[in-house]
Design a protein around this motif. Structure first.
Motif, PDB file in Angstrom:
ATOM      1  N   HIS A  67       0.831  -1.239   0.005  1.00 47.80           N
ATOM      2  CA  HIS A  67      -0.064   0.062   0.048  1.00 47.80           C
ATOM      3  C   HIS A  67       0.800   1.277   0.033  1.00 47.80           C
ATOM      4  O   HIS A  67       1.803   1.041   0.747  1.00 47.80           O
ATOM      5  CB  HIS A  67      -0.902   0.013   1.309  1.00 47.80           C
ATOM      6  N   PRO A  68       0.461   2.222  -0.686  1.00 49.55           N
ATOM      7  CA  PRO A  68       1.268   3.669  -0.853  1.00 49.55           C
ATOM      8  C   PRO A  68       1.707   4.095   0.518  1.00 49.55           C
ATOM      9  O   PRO A  68       2.815   4.653   0.586  1.00 49.55           O
ATOM     10  CB  PRO A  68       0.776   4.218  -1.770  1.00 49.55           C
ATOM     11  N   ILE A  69       0.724   4.069   1.336  1.00 49.76           N
ATOM     12  CA  ILE A  69       1.126   4.589   2.637  1.00 49.76           C
ATOM     13  C   ILE A  69       2.003   3.746   3.576  1.00 49.76           C
ATOM     14  O   ILE A  69       2.673   4.197   4.289  1.00 49.76           O
ATOM     15  CB  ILE A  69      -0.182   5.051   3.529  1.00 49.76           C
ATOM     16  N   LEU A  70       1.872   2.269   3.113  1.00 48.92           N
ATOM     17  CA  LEU A  70       2.850   1.586   4.100  1.00 48.92           C
ATOM     18  C   LEU A  70       4.161   1.745   3.404  1.00 48.92           C
ATOM     19  O   LEU A  70       5.210   1.965   4.459  1.00 48.92           O
ATOM     20  CB  LEU A  70       2.407   0.040   3.602  1.00 48.92           C
ATOM     21  N   LYS A  71       4.330   2.051   2.159  1.00 54.48           N
ATOM     22  CA  LYS A  71       5.652   2.249   1.584  1.00 54.48           C
ATOM     23  C   LYS A  71       6.140   3.690   2.255  1.00 54.48           C
ATOM     24  O   LYS A  71       7.260   3.898   2.646  1.00 54.48           O
ATOM     25  CB  LYS A  71       5.361   2.303   0.146  1.00 54.48           C
ATOM     26  N   LYS A  72       5.488   4.544   2.459  1.00 62.14           N
ATOM     27  CA  LYS A  72       5.729   6.008   2.885  1.00 62.14           C
ATOM     28  C   LYS A  72       6.384   5.678   4.318  1.00 62.14           C
ATOM     29  O   LYS A  72       7.326   6.275   4.649  1.00 62.14           O
ATOM     30  CB  LYS A  72       4.464   6.751   3.030  1.00 62.14           C
ATOM     31  N   LEU A  73       5.684   4.878   5.165  1.00 61.04           N
ATOM     32  CA  LEU A  73       6.003   4.741   6.640  1.00 61.04           C
ATOM     33  C   LEU A  73       7.235   3.751   6.686  1.00 61.04           C
ATOM     34  O   LEU A  73       8.053   4.095   7.357  1.00 61.04           O
ATOM     35  CB  LEU A  73       4.832   3.946   7.471  1.00 61.04           C
ATOM     36  N   ARG A  74       7.449   2.854   5.719  1.00 64.33           N
ATOM     37  CA  ARG A  74       8.735   2.043   5.589  1.00 64.33           C
ATOM     38  C   ARG A  74       9.999   2.824   5.381  1.00 64.33           C
ATOM     39  O   ARG A  74      10.993   2.756   5.733  1.00 64.33           O
ATOM     40  CB  ARG A  74       8.413   1.027   4.486  1.00 64.33           C
ATOM     41  N   HIS A  80      15.183   6.004  10.386  1.00 63.43           N
ATOM     42  CA  HIS A  80      15.575   6.004  11.832  1.00 63.43           C
ATOM     43  C   HIS A  80      16.801   5.237  12.243  1.00 63.43           C
ATOM     44  O   HIS A  80      17.053   4.300  11.578  1.00 63.43           O
ATOM     45  CB  HIS A  80      14.331   5.490  12.524  1.00 63.43           C
ATOM     46  N   PRO A  81      17.324   5.703  13.324  1.00 63.69           N
ATOM     47  CA  PRO A  81      18.660   4.877  13.587  1.00 63.69           C
ATOM     48  C   PRO A  81      18.427   3.174  13.935  1.00 63.69           C
ATOM     49  O   PRO A  81      19.255   2.757  14.024  1.00 63.69           O
ATOM     50  CB  PRO A  81      19.171   5.580  14.846  1.00 63.69           C
ATOM     51  N   TRP A  82      17.213   3.152  14.283  1.00 64.50           N
ATOM     52  CA  TRP A  82      16.838   1.801  14.646  1.00 64.50           C
ATOM     53  C   TRP A  82      16.061   1.112  13.798  1.00 64.50           C
ATOM     54  O   TRP A  82      14.997   0.258  13.993  1.00 64.50           O
ATOM     55  CB  TRP A  82      16.259   1.579  16.148  1.00 64.50           C
ATOM     56  N   GLY A  83      16.182   1.542  12.314  1.00 62.50           N
ATOM     57  CA  GLY A  83      15.008   1.322  11.496  1.00 62.50           C
ATOM     58  C   GLY A  83      15.182  -0.075  11.138  1.00 62.50           C
ATOM     59  O   GLY A  83      14.269  -0.580  10.668  1.00 62.50           O
ATOM     60  N   ARG A  84      16.264  -0.899  11.307  1.00 61.85           N
ATOM     61  CA  ARG A  84      16.240  -2.364  11.082  1.00 61.85           C
ATOM     62  C   ARG A  84      15.287  -2.940  11.927  1.00 61.85           C
ATOM     63  O   ARG A  84      15.268  -4.511  11.794  1.00 61.85           O
ATOM     64  CB  ARG A  84      17.802  -2.758  11.248  1.00 61.85           C
ATOM     65  N   GLY A 115       5.066   1.336  13.759  1.00 59.92           N
ATOM     66  CA  GLY A 115       3.565   0.987  13.301  1.00 59.92           C
ATOM     67  C   GLY A 115       3.385   0.522  12.206  1.00 59.92           C
ATOM     68  O   GLY A 115       2.170   0.639  11.725  1.00 59.92           O
ATOM     69  N   TYR A 116       4.555  -0.035  11.531  1.00 59.36           N
ATOM     70  CA  TYR A 116       4.215  -0.589  10.225  1.00 59.36           C
ATOM     71  C   TYR A 116       3.372  -1.604  10.011  1.00 59.36           C
ATOM     72  O   TYR A 116       2.428  -1.518   9.101  1.00 59.36           O
ATOM     73  CB  TYR A 116       5.885  -0.835   9.428  1.00 59.36           C
ATOM     74  N   LYS A 142       4.766   7.516  17.262  1.00 56.04           N
ATOM     75  CA  LYS A 142       4.310   8.763  16.857  1.00 56.04           C
ATOM     76  C   LYS A 142       4.798   8.845  15.535  1.00 56.04           C
ATOM     77  O   LYS A 142       4.340  10.036  14.677  1.00 56.04           O
ATOM     78  CB  LYS A 142       5.011   9.744  17.607  1.00 56.04           C
ATOM     79  N   ILE A 143       5.762   8.280  15.044  1.00 64.02           N
ATOM     80  CA  ILE A 143       6.322   8.292  13.806  1.00 64.02           C
ATOM     81  C   ILE A 143       5.121   7.863  12.793  1.00 64.02           C
ATOM     82  O   ILE A 143       4.847   8.438  11.643  1.00 64.02           O
ATOM     83  CB  ILE A 143       7.623   7.642  13.529  1.00 64.02           C
ATOM     84  N   GLY A 144       4.425   6.654  13.013  1.00 69.49           N
ATOM     85  CA  GLY A 144       3.498   6.093  12.323  1.00 69.49           C
ATOM     86  C   GLY A 144       1.995   6.724  12.487  1.00 69.49           C
ATOM     87  O   GLY A 144       1.140   6.323  11.426  1.00 69.49           O
ATOM     88  N   ARG A 145       1.679   7.116  13.701  1.00 73.26           N
ATOM     89  CA  ARG A 145       0.322   7.623  13.944  1.00 73.26           C
ATOM     90  C   ARG A 145      -0.326   8.466  12.863  1.00 73.26           C
ATOM     91  O   ARG A 145      -1.436   8.293  12.341  1.00 73.26           O
ATOM     92  CB  ARG A 145       0.391   8.117  15.318  1.00 73.26           C
ATOM     93  N   PRO A 146       0.624   9.388  12.514  1.00 72.53           N
ATOM     94  CA  PRO A 146      -0.081  10.222  11.226  1.00 72.53           C
ATOM     95  C   PRO A 146      -0.385   9.578  10.113  1.00 72.53           C
ATOM     96  O   PRO A 146      -1.550   9.955   9.247  1.00 72.53           O
ATOM     97  CB  PRO A 146       0.942  11.280  11.148  1.00 72.53           C
ATOM     98  N   LEU A 147       0.234   8.614   9.716  1.00 80.46           N
ATOM     99  CA  LEU A 147       0.032   7.763   8.571  1.00 80.46           C
ATOM    100  C   LEU A 147      -1.106   6.695   8.794  1.00 80.46           C
ATOM    101  O   LEU A 147      -1.703   6.511   7.785  1.00 80.46           O
ATOM    102  CB  LEU A 147       1.340   7.002   8.211  1.00 80.46           C
ATOM    103  N   TRP A 148      -1.399   6.398  10.138  1.00 83.38           N
ATOM    104  CA  TRP A 148      -2.393   5.477  10.553  1.00 83.38           C
ATOM    105  C   TRP A 148      -3.727   6.446   9.860  1.00 83.38           C
ATOM    106  O   TRP A 148      -4.817   5.878   9.429  1.00 83.38           O
ATOM    107  CB  TRP A 148      -2.445   5.150  11.838  1.00 83.38           C
ATOM    108  N   LYS A 149      -3.623   7.610  10.528  1.00 82.31           N
ATOM    109  CA  LYS A 149      -4.956   8.456  10.176  1.00 82.31           C
ATOM    110  C   LYS A 149      -4.939   8.830   8.792  1.00 82.31           C
ATOM    111  O   LYS A 149      -6.190   8.953   8.314  1.00 82.31           O
ATOM    112  CB  LYS A 149      -4.809   9.874  10.910  1.00 82.31           C
TER     113      LYS A 149
END
Length: 263
Positions: A67-74, A80-84, A115-116, A142-149
């Motif tokens: 999903h395009p918003i999933l990709k955006k969050l990924r 993020h320093p802990w993105g892995r 929140g991916y 908090k990084i993902g919450r705006p994209l959930w919305k």
């Protein structure tokens, strides 16, 4: 004791065909793709394809429906320093397919990070579906919450910032045993057995518990005495093999994921 025969509902039994595909994909692809903004394996023991292999890109190009918003969050999480720590997109896609397959309405996620995967599952749940998302760090979420919305599914994600064991105990105390359809465990490894046992009580018969990182970068092959995480995961893997309450499939996808189907 004798191992149980497969006796899950028809929808779950049909889904085992999907697992064969996931098994093959996991053998080829693995979970981490450094050149595709994912993390890098800490160990070469996984036996997965090298990071420059065009076959890996081919697999994603011919199987991923993100999903395009999933990709955006990924992509946000990758910075993020802990993105892995984020679950890989192809593994998340399998989780979403399983959630949809069993027509899940109530889902537990232990370990939310940005929140991916919470978003991934919320996208396939019905409008009245819920993801009980457990974490102890609200800053990551908090990084993902705006994209959930932005995706229109924020109302489906019930984020609970407290120790997951406390949330699971509250759900049990509220009489919600055997009312959940699916659980995804991807948090502190030392608590994996406790998470599994409580989720098993909360999940319905025919429901699925997905347990991530069951290879622990290959450290489960010979756990060091001072590595509590590897010891805990190894012991749980041995327990699951003989657990007559579930049928299991351990998939070499990413850092290893075990699917436990409650009987």
């Amino acid at each position: 004791s004798e191992m149980p025969l497969l006796s899950v509902p028809k929808e779950v039994a049909v889904g085992t065909a999907m697992l064969g595909v996931a098994f093959a994909t996991g053998m080829l692809a693995g979970r981490r793709y450094p050149s595709l903004v994912f993390g890098t394996p800490k160990s070469s023991t996984s036996g997965m394809i090298g990071k420059s292999s065009p076959l890996r890109q081919y697999i994603l190009d011919h199987s991923l429906r993100e999903h395009p918003i999933l990709k955006k969050l990924r992509l946000l999480t990758a910075d993020h320093p802990w993105g892995r720590m984020m679950v890989s997109c192809e593994q998340a896609q399998l989780m979403a397919n399983l959630v949809k397959l069993i027509k899940a309405k109530k889902v537990i996620e232990i370990g939310v990070f940005t929140g991916y995967n919470a978003l991934n599952m919320a996208l396939v749940l019905p409008d009245n579906g819920r993801v009980i998302a457990c974490d102890i760090n609200e800053d990551y979420a908090k990084i993902g919450r705006p994209l959930w919305k932005e995706a229109g599914v924020e109302h489906k994600i019930d984020l609970r910032i407290k120790p997951a064991i406390q949330t699971l105990d509250e759900l049990l105390a509220n009489g919600e045993a055997e009312t959940f359809d699916f659980a995804f465990i991807d948090a502190d490894k030392e608590s994996y057995n406790d998470y599994y046992e409580k989720c098993l009580r909360l999940i319905k018969k025919g429901g699925i518990i997905a347990i991530d990182n069951v290879f622990w970068n290959g450290k489960v092959l010979k756990p060091r005495k001072d590595d509590l995480a590897a010891q805990t995961i190894h012991h749980l893997n041995e327990k699951l093999l003989r657990d007559a309450r579930v049928n299991i499939s351990m998939l070499p996808m990413g850092d290893g994921v075990t699917l436990a189907f409650k009987l």
